[in-house]
Design a protein around this motif. Sequence first.
Motif, PDB file in Angstrom:
ATOM      1  N   LYS A  61       0.918  -1.186  -0.017  1.00  9.90           N
ATOM      2  CA  LYS A  61       0.035   0.085   0.008  1.00  9.90           C
ATOM      3  C   LYS A  61       0.716   1.149  -0.128  1.00  9.90           C
ATOM      4  CE  LYS A  61      -4.759   0.845   1.809  1.00  9.90           C
ATOM      5  NZ  LYS A  61      -5.265   0.067   0.745  1.00  9.90           N
ATOM      6  N   GLN A  62       2.346   1.226  -0.270  1.00 15.17           N
ATOM      7  CA  GLN A  62       3.021   2.265  -0.085  1.00 15.17           C
ATOM      8  C   GLN A  62       2.775   3.295  -1.135  1.00 15.17           C
ATOM      9  OE1 GLN A  62       7.203   1.507  -0.021  1.00 15.17           O
ATOM     10  NE2 GLN A  62       7.884   3.572   0.162  1.00 15.17           N
ATOM     11  N   ASP A  63       2.189   3.013  -2.309  1.00 16.57           N
ATOM     12  CA  ASP A  63       2.149   3.913  -3.313  1.00 16.57           C
ATOM     13  C   ASP A  63       0.583   4.567  -3.048  1.00 16.57           C
ATOM     14  OD1 ASP A  63       4.144   3.071  -4.737  1.00 16.57           O
ATOM     15  OD2 ASP A  63       2.950   1.873  -6.327  1.00 16.57           O
ATOM     16  N   GLU A  64      -0.139   4.062  -2.365  1.00 12.44           N
ATOM     17  CA  GLU A  64      -1.554   4.503  -2.082  1.00 12.44           C
ATOM     18  C   GLU A  64      -1.051   5.603  -0.914  1.00 12.44           C
ATOM     19  OE1 GLU A  64      -5.015   2.246  -1.517  1.00 12.44           O
ATOM     20  OE2 GLU A  64      -4.044   0.713  -2.648  1.00 12.44           O
ATOM     21  N   PHE A  65      -0.439   5.292  -0.252  1.00 14.45           N
ATOM     22  CA  PHE A  65       0.044   6.342   1.124  1.00 14.45           C
ATOM     23  C   PHE A  65       0.919   7.535   0.264  1.00 14.45           C
ATOM     24  CE2 PHE A  65      -0.524   2.906   4.227  1.00 14.45           C
ATOM     25  CZ  PHE A  65      -1.304   3.358   4.960  1.00 14.45           C
ATOM     26  N   ALA A  66       1.732   7.321  -0.421  1.00 10.40           N
ATOM     27  CA  ALA A  66       2.501   8.038  -1.315  1.00 10.40           C
ATOM     28  C   ALA A  66       1.671   9.127  -2.039  1.00 10.40           C
ATOM     29  CB  ALA A  66       3.536   7.817  -2.013  1.00 10.40           C
ATOM     30  N   ALA A  67       0.511   8.553  -2.749  1.00  8.89           N
ATOM     31  CA  ALA A  67      -0.425   9.385  -3.207  1.00  8.89           C
ATOM     32  C   ALA A  67      -0.999  10.559  -2.356  1.00  8.89           C
ATOM     33  CB  ALA A  67      -1.464   8.792  -4.140  1.00  8.89           C
ATOM     34  N   LEU A  68      -1.162  10.334  -1.086  1.00  9.04           N
ATOM     35  CA  LEU A  68      -1.825  11.035  -0.052  1.00  9.04           C
ATOM     36  C   LEU A  68      -0.474  12.011   0.569  1.00  9.04           C
ATOM     37  CD1 LEU A  68      -4.113   8.624   1.598  1.00  9.04           C
ATOM     38  CD2 LEU A  68      -4.776  10.558   0.048  1.00  9.04           C
ATOM     39  N   ASN A  69       0.558  11.980   0.184  1.00 10.77           N
ATOM     40  CA  ASN A  69       1.658  12.854   0.522  1.00 10.77           C
ATOM     41  C   ASN A  69       1.973  12.279   1.942  1.00 10.77           C
ATOM     42  OD1 ASN A  69       3.769  15.058   0.535  1.00 10.77           O
ATOM     43  ND2 ASN A  69       2.454  16.175   1.798  1.00 10.77           N
ATOM     44  N   ALA A  70       2.278  11.009   2.074  1.00 11.85           N
ATOM     45  CA  ALA A  70       2.331  10.259   3.389  1.00 11.85           C
ATOM     46  C   ALA A  70       3.572   9.527   3.028  1.00 11.85           C
ATOM     47  CB  ALA A  70       1.271   9.522   3.794  1.00 11.85           C
ATOM     48  N   GLU A  71       4.542   9.255   3.959  1.00 16.73           N
ATOM     49  CA  GLU A  71       5.833   8.454   3.826  1.00 16.73           C
ATOM     50  C   GLU A  71       5.537   7.523   5.049  1.00 16.73           C
ATOM     51  OE1 GLU A  71       8.416   8.489   1.883  1.00 16.73           O
ATOM     52  OE2 GLU A  71       7.716  10.408   0.940  1.00 16.73           O
ATOM     53  N   LEU A  72       6.350   6.126   4.858  1.00 10.63           N
ATOM     54  CA  LEU A  72       6.030   5.438   5.977  1.00 10.63           C
ATOM     55  C   LEU A  72       7.295   5.149   6.498  1.00 10.63           C
ATOM     56  CD1 LEU A  72       4.083   2.385   3.622  1.00 10.63           C
ATOM     57  CD2 LEU A  72       3.304   3.982   5.445  1.00 10.63           C
ATOM     58  N   LEU A  73       7.670   4.671   7.865  1.00  6.75           N
ATOM     59  CA  LEU A  73       8.818   4.490   8.535  1.00  6.75           C
ATOM     60  C   LEU A  73       8.500   3.617   9.554  1.00  6.75           C
ATOM     61  CD1 LEU A  73      11.643   5.312   9.099  1.00  6.75           C
ATOM     62  CD2 LEU A  73      10.734   7.276  10.501  1.00  6.75           C
ATOM     63  N   GLY A  74       9.282   2.391   9.290  1.00  5.12           N
ATOM     64  CA  GLY A  74       8.945   1.286  10.341  1.00  5.12           C
ATOM     65  C   GLY A  74      10.002   1.419  11.640  1.00  5.12           C
ATOM     66  N   LEU A  75       9.735   0.884  12.714  1.00  5.18           N
ATOM     67  CA  LEU A  75      10.650   1.000  13.924  1.00  5.18           C
ATOM     68  C   LEU A  75      10.487  -0.341  14.904  1.00  5.18           C
ATOM     69  CD1 LEU A  75      12.036   2.439  16.487  1.00  5.18           C
ATOM     70  CD2 LEU A  75       9.693   3.049  17.117  1.00  5.18           C
ATOM     71  N   SER A  76      11.664  -0.860  15.222  1.00  2.78           N
ATOM     72  CA  SER A  76      11.808  -1.706  16.240  1.00  2.78           C
ATOM     73  C   SER A  76      13.149  -1.732  16.702  1.00  2.78           C
ATOM     74  CB  SER A  76      11.598  -3.554  15.672  1.00  2.78           C
ATOM     75  OG  SER A  76      12.592  -3.696  15.076  1.00  2.78           O
ATOM     76  N   ILE A  77      13.239  -2.326  18.111  1.00 11.00           N
ATOM     77  CA  ILE A  77      14.360  -2.452  18.613  1.00 11.00           C
ATOM     78  C   ILE A  77      15.438  -3.434  18.267  1.00 11.00           C
ATOM     79  CG2 ILE A  77      13.408  -1.500  20.651  1.00 11.00           C
ATOM     80  CD1 ILE A  77      13.724  -4.058  21.982  1.00 11.00           C
ATOM     81  N   ASP A  78      15.280  -4.032  17.012  1.00  6.38           N
ATOM     82  CA  ASP A  78      16.285  -4.895  16.383  1.00  6.38           C
ATOM     83  C   ASP A  78      17.422  -3.977  15.991  1.00  6.38           C
ATOM     84  OD1 ASP A  78      14.921  -7.666  16.569  1.00  6.38           O
ATOM     85  OD2 ASP A  78      13.271  -6.266  15.719  1.00  6.38           O
ATOM     86  N   SER A  79      18.351  -4.914  15.415  1.00  7.65           N
ATOM     87  CA  SER A  79      19.783  -4.030  14.762  1.00  7.65           C
ATOM     88  C   SER A  79      19.363  -3.598  13.456  1.00  7.65           C
ATOM     89  CB  SER A  79      20.898  -4.852  14.855  1.00  7.65           C
ATOM     90  OG  SER A  79      20.561  -5.910  14.043  1.00  7.65           O
ATOM     91  N   HIS A  80      20.390  -2.607  12.906  1.00  8.37           N
ATOM     92  CA  HIS A  80      20.480  -2.381  11.590  1.00  8.37           C
ATOM     93  C   HIS A  80      20.368  -3.439  10.637  1.00  8.37           C
ATOM     94  CE1 HIS A  80      21.101   0.255   8.330  1.00  8.37           C
ATOM     95  NE2 HIS A  80      22.151  -0.188   7.911  1.00  8.37           N
TER      96      HIS A  80
END
Length: 214
Positions: A61-80
């Motif tokens: 769904k990333q392209d649909e979020f982008a069409a709404l001027n929205a970026e996605l950013l995940g997060l967890s306490i795992d390593s790079h």
Amino acid sequence: MTDQIAPTGPRLNETAPAFDALTTHGQKTLEDYRGKWLILFSHPADFTPVCTTEFIAFAKKQDEFAALNAELLGLSIDSHYSHIAWMLNIKEKFGVEIGFPIIADLNMAVAQAYGTIQPGASDTAAVRATFLIDPEGVLRAMVYYPMTAGRSVDEIHRLLVALQTADENKCAMPENWTPGDPVIVPTPATPDAAMARIEEGYDTVDWYFSTRSL
């Protein structure tokens, strides 16, 4: 007189906690997303099945979020490196490429700032939390899920559309509103305005409940 407990973590309609964190797309700060909506979402751990389904859904769904001027950013306490390995695994095993960055948060600094470490659920993993941050850096919505139930990415998308539509049209959204549905007209703030509401041309059930089409 009872003691009042001060709220912890981020609060709605206040500036979202700043961060400066290593991600799979390089160093990222909250300020990097100024001028765009940011969907920041935490997950308990890499290489876990529920989180994998969520990341696949976000990626699709990333392209649909982008069409709404929205970026996605995940997060967890795992390593790079765990994040990189997991992204490659998802591409290999599920045929889905994760096109958005994931914050590596081994010291839990971002997770703590956003209140995603919930001792009642786990002391060592971030719960499934989603934060919608507007282009001015203000936190507009928070959604928390337990460890055992995956979130609905479709609902997060619907919520973003509802927030943007409400901002643009100075209205509120009823339960499960989707584009094309009537919206709620702001409630009159004075007795005179309440008396006049019936004549204002809205679909009015009572003075406090009126809807209109966009």
